[in-house]
Design a protein around this motif. Structure first.
Motif, short mmCIF file in Angstrom:
data_model
loop_
_atom_site.label_atom_id
_atom_site.label_comp_id
_atom_site.label_asym_id
_atom_site.label_seq_id
_atom_site.Cartn_x
_atom_site.Cartn_y
_atom_site.Cartn_z
N GLN A 26 0.83 -1.20 0.00
CA GLN A 26 0.00 0.00 0.00
C GLN A 26 0.87 1.25 0.00
OE1 GLN A 26 -2.57 -0.21 3.39
NE2 GLN A 26 -3.83 -1.84 2.52
N ARG A 27 0.36 2.29 -0.65
CA ARG A 27 0.95 3.64 -0.63
C ARG A 27 2.41 3.66 -1.08
NH1 ARG A 27 -2.37 2.85 3.53
NH2 ARG A 27 -4.20 4.15 3.67
N ILE A 28 2.72 2.93 -2.10
CA ILE A 28 4.07 2.96 -2.66
C ILE A 28 4.14 4.13 -3.63
CG2 ILE A 28 5.70 1.76 -4.18
CD1 ILE A 28 4.71 -0.86 -2.95
N GLU A 29 5.06 5.04 -3.37
CA GLU A 29 5.25 6.22 -4.22
C GLU A 29 6.34 6.00 -5.25
OE1 GLU A 29 6.01 9.42 -1.50
OE2 GLU A 29 4.22 8.94 -0.32
N ARG A 30 7.31 5.16 -4.92
CA ARG A 30 8.42 4.90 -5.83
C ARG A 30 8.99 3.52 -5.54
NH1 ARG A 30 9.78 7.51 -1.79
NH2 ARG A 30 9.14 9.54 -2.52
N VAL A 31 9.61 2.93 -6.54
CA VAL A 31 10.33 1.67 -6.38
C VAL A 31 11.80 2.00 -6.61
CG1 VAL A 31 10.69 -0.67 -7.26
CG2 VAL A 31 8.38 0.30 -7.20
N GLY A 32 12.61 1.74 -5.60
CA GLY A 32 14.05 1.98 -5.71
C GLY A 32 14.78 0.66 -5.85
N VAL A 90 13.35 -3.15 -16.95
CA VAL A 90 12.46 -4.31 -17.09
C VAL A 90 11.22 -4.15 -16.21
CG1 VAL A 90 12.25 -6.78 -16.57
CG2 VAL A 90 14.21 -5.94 -17.86
N LEU A 91 11.41 -3.75 -14.94
CA LEU A 91 10.27 -3.59 -14.05
C LEU A 91 9.37 -2.46 -14.53
CD1 LEU A 91 8.70 -4.50 -11.60
CD2 LEU A 91 10.16 -3.03 -10.18
N SER A 92 9.94 -1.37 -15.01
CA SER A 92 9.13 -0.27 -15.57
C SER A 92 8.29 -0.77 -16.73
CB SER A 92 10.03 0.87 -16.04
OG SER A 92 10.63 1.51 -14.95
N PRO A 120 3.97 3.40 -9.66
CA PRO A 120 5.11 4.13 -9.12
C PRO A 120 6.29 4.13 -10.09
CG PRO A 120 4.90 2.00 -8.05
CD PRO A 120 3.70 2.16 -8.93
N ALA A 121 7.07 5.21 -10.01
CA ALA A 121 8.29 5.31 -10.82
C ALA A 121 9.31 4.30 -10.29
CB ALA A 121 8.84 6.72 -10.74
N VAL A 122 10.07 3.71 -11.20
CA VAL A 122 11.12 2.76 -10.85
C VAL A 122 12.46 3.42 -11.14
CG1 VAL A 122 12.05 0.46 -11.25
CG2 VAL A 122 9.59 0.84 -11.46
N THR A 123 13.32 3.47 -10.12
CA THR A 123 14.59 4.17 -10.23
C THR A 123 15.71 3.33 -9.66
OG1 THR A 123 13.40 6.24 -9.85
CG2 THR A 123 15.78 6.32 -9.64
N ALA A 124 16.84 3.29 -10.35
CA ALA A 124 18.04 2.67 -9.79
C ALA A 124 18.62 3.66 -8.77
CB ALA A 124 19.05 2.37 -10.89
N LEU A 125 18.84 3.20 -7.55
CA LEU A 125 19.36 4.05 -6.48
C LEU A 125 20.82 3.72 -6.19
CD1 LEU A 125 16.39 3.88 -3.93
CD2 LEU A 125 16.84 5.65 -5.64
N ALA A 126 21.51 4.67 -5.62
CA ALA A 126 22.87 4.46 -5.16
C ALA A 126 22.83 4.15 -3.67
CB ALA A 126 23.71 5.71 -5.42
N PRO A 127 23.81 3.42 -3.15
CA PRO A 127 23.85 3.19 -1.71
C PRO A 127 23.84 4.53 -0.96
CG PRO A 127 25.44 1.79 -2.82
CD PRO A 127 24.89 2.73 -3.85
N ASN A 128 23.19 4.56 0.17
CA ASN A 128 23.07 5.74 1.03
C ASN A 128 22.17 6.83 0.45
OD1 ASN A 128 24.78 4.59 3.00
ND2 ASN A 128 26.56 5.25 1.82
N ASP A 129 21.40 6.54 -0.56
CA ASP A 129 20.43 7.50 -1.08
C ASP A 129 19.36 7.68 -0.01
OD1 ASP A 129 18.05 8.55 -2.43
OD2 ASP A 129 19.10 8.11 -4.31
#
Length: 171
Positions: free
Chosen positions: A39-45, A72-74, A81-90
């Motif tokens: 529920q309430r997912i705004e983004r996928v990191g 692929v997930l997008s 929700p937007a799918v974004t590759a994140l960096a560690p410590n983001d």
């Protein structure tokens, strides 16, 4: 019985319409989602880590894998929700609206070829994070030469399809 049905017949289309409207409203309400975790997912990191036997992988790296997995997930989500590759410590990793997808890749040499095993776990912060972690079944890809990107995409699609379905079913 026939008299009862004849009295109800004019009301049936109205009752059916009301039932359909109620069902659609319930499906669109995030509060009615059966899984609070989704529920309430705004983004996928996406965070990715590649463990390559014998040193870094020449054709599969953390950043490249995360970019491909995010794409692929997008592609599996028509909207959402937007799918974004994140960096560690983001900082977004710890936000309650973030669903964190950890993609783990292990590259090993075996009988003259390489085997790439992929696994993913899901994590949430905040109240939704009190739910257990979810894991998708791991997937493997045998590589005889250089990495075939279309085969990697197909393997990532098999890995992430259950997550795509859960995100589509739980707005």
């Amino acid at each position: 019985m026939t008299r009862i049905l004849s009295r109800l017949r004019p009301a049936l289309p109205i009752a059916a319409s009301l039932f359909i409207l109620a069902a659609e409203a319930a499906a669109m309400s995030p509060a009615n989602s059966p899984l609070p975790f989704f529920q309430r997912i705004e983004r996928v990191g996406m965070l990715c880590a590649v463990d390559a036997e014998g040193g870094p992988a020449m054709d599969v790296g953390d950043d490249a894998l995360c970019g491909r997995a995010a794409a692929v997930l997008s592609g599996l989500l028509a909207s959402g929700p937007a799918v974004t590759a994140l960096a560690p410590n983001d900082a977004r990793i710890a936000e309650p609206g973030t669903l964190l997808v950890l993609v783990h890749a292990t590259l090993r040499h075996e009988e003259g070829r390489r085997l790439l095993a992929l696994a993913a776990t899901l994590q949430r912060s905040g109240a939704a994070g009190e739910a257990p972690f979810f894991m998708m079944p791991p997937q493997a890809l045998a590589l005889s030469g250089r990495l075939d990107e279309s085969r990697l995409d197909a393997t990532l699609r098999r890995l992430l399809t259950p997550l795509g379905g859960a995100l589509r079913a739980n707005p």
